[in-house]
Write an enzyme that holds these catalytic residues in place. Structure first.
Site, PDB file in Angstrom:
ATOM      1  N   HIS A  78       0.852  -1.188   0.000  1.00 14.73           N
ATOM      2  CA  HIS A  78       0.000   0.000   0.000  1.00 14.73           C
ATOM      3  C   HIS A  78       0.883   1.232   0.000  1.00 14.73           C
ATOM      4  O   HIS A  78       1.708   1.417   0.878  1.00 14.73           O
ATOM      5  CB  HIS A  78      -0.902   0.020   1.239  1.00 14.73           C
ATOM      6  CG  HIS A  78      -2.037  -0.955   1.152  1.00 14.73           C
ATOM      7  ND1 HIS A  78      -3.153  -0.877   1.946  1.00 14.73           N
ATOM      8  CD2 HIS A  78      -2.238  -2.028   0.342  1.00 14.73           C
ATOM      9  CE1 HIS A  78      -3.990  -1.862   1.639  1.00 14.73           C
ATOM     10  NE2 HIS A  78      -3.451  -2.578   0.675  1.00 14.73           N
ATOM     11  N   TYR A 206      -9.310   5.570   6.943  1.00 14.34           N
ATOM     12  CA  TYR A 206      -9.465   5.987   8.340  1.00 14.34           C
ATOM     13  C   TYR A 206     -10.481   7.117   8.329  1.00 14.34           C
ATOM     14  O   TYR A 206     -10.186   8.204   7.836  1.00 14.34           O
ATOM     15  CB  TYR A 206      -8.140   6.485   8.907  1.00 14.34           C
ATOM     16  CG  TYR A 206      -7.105   5.403   9.160  1.00 14.34           C
ATOM     17  CD1 TYR A 206      -6.353   4.865   8.120  1.00 14.34           C
ATOM     18  CD2 TYR A 206      -6.873   4.930  10.454  1.00 14.34           C
ATOM     19  CE1 TYR A 206      -5.397   3.878   8.368  1.00 14.34           C
ATOM     20  CE2 TYR A 206      -5.908   3.948  10.703  1.00 14.34           C
ATOM     21  CZ  TYR A 206      -5.181   3.422   9.661  1.00 14.34           C
ATOM     22  OH  TYR A 206      -4.245   2.447   9.904  1.00 14.34           O
ATOM     23  N   PRO A 297      -4.416   0.376  18.607  1.00 14.46           N
ATOM     24  CA  PRO A 297      -4.173  -0.162  17.262  1.00 14.46           C
ATOM     25  C   PRO A 297      -4.240   0.858  16.122  1.00 14.46           C
ATOM     26  O   PRO A 297      -3.919   0.509  14.989  1.00 14.46           O
ATOM     27  CB  PRO A 297      -5.283  -1.202  17.099  1.00 14.46           C
ATOM     28  CG  PRO A 297      -6.371  -0.751  18.003  1.00 14.46           C
ATOM     29  CD  PRO A 297      -5.714  -0.063  19.149  1.00 14.46           C
ATOM     30  N   LYS A 301       1.111  -0.045  15.000  1.00 17.69           N
ATOM     31  CA  LYS A 301       2.531  -0.084  15.361  1.00 17.69           C
ATOM     32  C   LYS A 301       2.952  -1.303  16.180  1.00 17.69           C
ATOM     33  O   LYS A 301       4.147  -1.590  16.291  1.00 17.69           O
ATOM     34  CB  LYS A 301       2.893   1.185  16.157  1.00 17.69           C
ATOM     35  CG  LYS A 301       3.080   2.414  15.276  1.00 17.69           C
ATOM     36  CD  LYS A 301       4.431   2.410  14.596  1.00 17.69           C
ATOM     37  CE  LYS A 301       4.538   3.354  13.445  1.00 17.69           C
ATOM     38  NZ  LYS A 301       4.225   2.774  12.122  1.00 17.69           N
ATOM     39  N   TYR A 389       3.924   6.450   9.911  1.00 15.58           N
ATOM     40  CA  TYR A 389       3.127   5.285   9.552  1.00 15.58           C
ATOM     41  C   TYR A 389       3.966   4.222   8.849  1.00 15.58           C
ATOM     42  O   TYR A 389       3.841   3.022   9.118  1.00 15.58           O
ATOM     43  CB  TYR A 389       1.957   5.714   8.666  1.00 15.58           C
ATOM     44  CG  TYR A 389       0.834   4.701   8.567  1.00 15.58           C
ATOM     45  CD1 TYR A 389      -0.312   4.839   9.339  1.00 15.58           C
ATOM     46  CD2 TYR A 389       0.910   3.610   7.697  1.00 15.58           C
ATOM     47  CE1 TYR A 389      -1.363   3.922   9.255  1.00 15.58           C
ATOM     48  CE2 TYR A 389      -0.109   2.686   7.613  1.00 15.58           C
ATOM     49  CZ  TYR A 389      -1.248   2.843   8.390  1.00 15.58           C
ATOM     50  OH  TYR A 389      -2.264   1.932   8.311  1.00 15.58           O
TER      51      TYR A 389
END
Ligand code: PHB
Length: 396
Positions: A78, A206, A297, A301, A389
């Site tokens: 991704h 998200y 979550p 990580k 991220y």
């Protein structure tokens, strides 16, 4: 009392999750012996549904250390995520912003790859043990346990690696005067589902909304993983498929986007907490992964941090056995904690920016939208998120 059967190794590892097995694998490649003891059965670990995002450094470790390259074939790369706010999507383009990507590859697959590799290499992994007890962690450590064969063992080692997860027994062995715990609780949890449905999006979404947060993730072309913000005391039995989909719709649909729905095949509530145990070493006991820290979550990580700890711990053990140097073992805790606190900050930030507590007043909600807007409308804001991220530069 009956005699214990003595087993001698160099590093005793508690916990056969990804952290414990990866450490055992790296040590074996350097000719360092380890025995792994685990209270769960192999089946139980491989069937537990966990998170699914791997940083590029974690992927490189799996591939370069020879665990498996299945992640490159069966995982999905991704290059970004979508943040959805006020019903509009904003893409955070990792590749363009920081030149990196992440892989969607579930933790259960990481476990299966590691377990298969250790087995193929003749690793000493003992699942389904009971009555584990640590002794002499400040001197010559020993682990007592009863094997799946019913035999009582005494495992003697130079060092113990405590990779026994968030309910770690190992960390409880460290005297209170020598440890400090940091805790943070959150006023919400995630309701997680697996659904038989096609993908709704190529990347993760998200979504922040008036009605609370939702995350649209994936597993396979026909099974999807999704979460919505819920009360920590939510009872899954009170949620049928209609109610679940209605909740998702109210948080993500809009402006031409419609979630693809299907039968819910699994549902669970995931409690949130941030936790850090310091230091990550006491005597000859070294903690790694969830045994030393838990993150909510939202930033995905947890597994990545665990693998990073293991890389550092391995480097310390390797330099001790190959050159007799204790320098990297001595600095393990502070080096690992540097990244742990960065990840704590990132996970806390993503969580508080995207979720809205039930008691949020008008100011908090408007301020939150200002914060989200300052990320999606600024290249620097986006780049901060993208770098964290995908995994900060530097080891693993
Ligand atoms: C997941 O796919 O389970 C997942 C993905 C991203 C997260 C958390 C969980 O931030």
């Amino acid at each position: 009392m009956a005699e214990r059967t003595v087993v001698t190794t160099q590093v005793a590892i508690l916990g056969a999750g990804p952290a414990g097995l990866m450490l055992s694998h790296l040590l074996a490649k350097s000719g360092i012996a380890s025995t792994v003891v685990e209270i769960r059965s192999r089946e139980e670990i491989s069937e537990t549904v966990r998170a699914g995002i791997l940083e590029h450094g974690t992927v490189n470790m799996l591939v370069d250390s020879g665990v498996s390259d299945r992640v490159l074939r069966d995982g999905d790369r991704h290059d970004g995520i979508e943040l959805r706010l006020k019903g509009e999507s904003h893409r955070i383009d990792f590749k363009e912003l920081v030149g990196e990507s992440v892989w969607l590859y579930p933790q259960t697959d990481v476990f299966r790859d590691l377990a298969a590799r250790r087995e193929a290499d003749g690793g000493d992994i003992r699942y389904s043990v009971t009555d584990t007890r640590l002794h002499d962690i400040e001197g010559k450590p020993k682990v007592w346990f009863t094997g799946a064969d019913g035999v009582d063992y005494e495992l003697r080692a130079d060092f113990i690696a405590g990779a026994d997860g968030s309910r770690s027994q190992c960390r409880l062995q460290i005297p209170e005067a020598h440890r400090k715990w940091y805790f943070h609780k959150y006023p919400f949890a995630w309701f997680g589902i697996l659904a038989e449905a096609p993908r709704s999006s190529d990347e993760l979404i998200y979504a922040n909304s008036e009605n609370g947060f939702a995350l649209i993730s994936q597993r396979t072309p026909t099974v999807q993983r999704m979460y919505f913000q819920c009360d920590p005391d939510e009872n899954v039995a009170e949620w049928n498929d209609d109610r679940i989909w209605e909740t998702f719709r109210s948080r993500v649909n809009g402006n031409g986007f419609t979630l693809k729905e299907g039968p819910v095949i699994d549902k669970m509530v995931l409690k949130f907490r941030s936790f850090v145990h310091t230091p990550m070493r006491h005597g000859n006991l070294f903690l790694a992964g969830d045994a030393a820290h838990t993150v909510p979550p939202t930033g995905a990580k947890g597994l990545n941090l665990a693998i990073h700890d293991v890389k550092m711990l391995f480097e310390g053990l390797d330099s001790y056995y190959s050159r007799g140097s204790t320098e990297l073992l001595d600095s393990y805790s502070s080096r690992a904690l540097d990244r742990v606190w960065k990840a704590q900050q990132f996970s806390y930030w993503m969580t508080s920016m995207l979720h809205t507590p039930a008691y949020a007043d008008g100011f908090s909600r408007a301020r939150q939208l200002g914060e989200l807007n300052s990320v999606v409308s600024s290249r620097h804001g986006q780049a901060y998120l993208a770098e964290a991220y995908t995994g900060w530069p530097g080891a693993a």
